[in-house]
Design a protein around this motif. Structure first.
Motif, short mmCIF file in Angstrom:
data_model
loop_
_atom_site.label_atom_id
_atom_site.label_comp_id
_atom_site.label_asym_id
_atom_site.label_seq_id
_atom_site.Cartn_x
_atom_site.Cartn_y
_atom_site.Cartn_z
N LEU A 122 0.93 -1.10 0.08
CA LEU A 122 -0.02 -0.03 -0.05
C LEU A 122 0.82 1.18 0.05
O LEU A 122 0.53 1.94 -0.70
CB LEU A 122 -1.09 0.04 1.24
N GLU A 123 1.97 1.16 0.74
CA GLU A 123 2.95 2.44 0.85
C GLU A 123 3.66 2.53 -0.42
O GLU A 123 3.45 3.80 -0.99
CB GLU A 123 3.91 1.97 1.91
N VAL A 124 4.00 1.69 -1.34
CA VAL A 124 4.54 1.41 -2.44
C VAL A 124 3.68 2.33 -3.20
O VAL A 124 4.01 3.06 -4.22
CB VAL A 124 5.23 0.20 -2.81
N LEU A 125 2.49 1.46 -3.45
CA LEU A 125 1.35 2.07 -4.54
C LEU A 125 1.02 3.30 -4.39
O LEU A 125 0.63 4.08 -5.22
CB LEU A 125 0.32 0.95 -4.45
N SER A 126 1.10 3.87 -3.08
CA SER A 126 0.57 5.13 -2.96
C SER A 126 1.52 6.40 -3.49
O SER A 126 0.98 7.43 -4.10
CB SER A 126 0.32 5.41 -1.19
N GLU A 127 2.74 5.85 -3.29
CA GLU A 127 3.72 6.79 -3.95
C GLU A 127 3.64 6.56 -5.44
O GLU A 127 3.77 7.69 -6.22
CB GLU A 127 5.05 6.16 -3.46
N VAL A 128 3.40 5.51 -5.97
CA VAL A 128 3.26 5.41 -7.61
C VAL A 128 2.16 6.40 -8.05
O VAL A 128 2.23 6.96 -9.05
CB VAL A 128 2.99 3.93 -8.04
N GLU A 129 1.07 6.15 -7.35
CA GLU A 129 -0.03 7.00 -7.60
C GLU A 129 0.32 8.42 -7.63
O GLU A 129 -0.25 9.08 -8.51
CB GLU A 129 -1.22 6.85 -6.47
#
Length: 199
Positions: A122-129
């Motif tokens: 979730l942390e990684v994907l939030s950054e990608v978003e």
């Protein structure tokens, strides 16, 4: 490169001839600044590494991070590990160009979800978003966040992710499709939130 450091990778990053690289590594090892392990060599103390990095100009540091990310990036997608992918994504971030690591970050998040590390994904994907310039990458990041939020049973976050998924499409002039798995996820979130209020 941290624990991903090998002589071959260092050689590719610094773009020096082999004898110069080996001479420098031998000198640093003799001075007790490096420790060797089966797969490569690393800085013996974090304090030494941090001091060297602090004295390195920002532009030079970013260049080294960019080269490290490229050197690792060629290899990490072929493997199945998480640590080196994480390292590579971090190098792109430290290079000041996290958008270059978006594809790797999406692969990292997928691997994290597969091994049950939904909070990290979730942390990684939030950054990608936040950093992805392409809509398809943002939508993939949101899709992954929805999976992670569902795994974590974080119903409020799941609802927010679904709303952002729809919003991202509207912002690009698209009409969000109906009757998708996102609609089912939203219904599941609403149901579970209602159930937990009744308890």
């Amino acid at each position: 490169l941290g624990l991903s450091s090998t002589v071959e990778r260092l050689h590719r990053i610094v773009e020096r001839n082999t004898s110069e690289v080996l001479s420098a590594l031998t000198e640093l090892h003799a001075a007790g600044m490096l420790s060797s392990h089966d797969s490569g060599t690393t800085c013996r103390h974090d304090t030494i590494r941090d001091a060297v990095l602090a004295r390195t100009p920002v532009a030079a540091r970013q260049l080294l991070h960019r080269r490290a990310a490229r050197a690792l990036g060629r290899e990490v997608l072929k493997g199945s590990g998480v640590a080196e992918l994480w390292e590579c994504v971090n190098h792109w971030r430290c290079a000041g160009t996290p958008a270059n690591g978006v594809r790797l970050a999406l692969a990292l998040a997928e691997r994290l979800l597969c091994v049950g590390l939904a909070a990290d994904a979730l942390e990684v994907l939030s950054e990608v978003e936040k950093t992805a310039e392409r809509l398809d990458y943002r939508l993939r990041a949101l899709s992954g966040q929805a999976r992670a939020a569902r795994t974590l049973r974080d119903w409020d976050n799941l609802e927010a992710v679904v709303a952002r998924w729809r919003g991202a499409q509207v912002d690009h002039g698209l009409i969000p499709p109906k009757h998708t798995r996102f609609e089912l996820l939203q219904c599941e979130a609403l149901y579970n939130k209602t159930e937990s209020m009744g308890d």
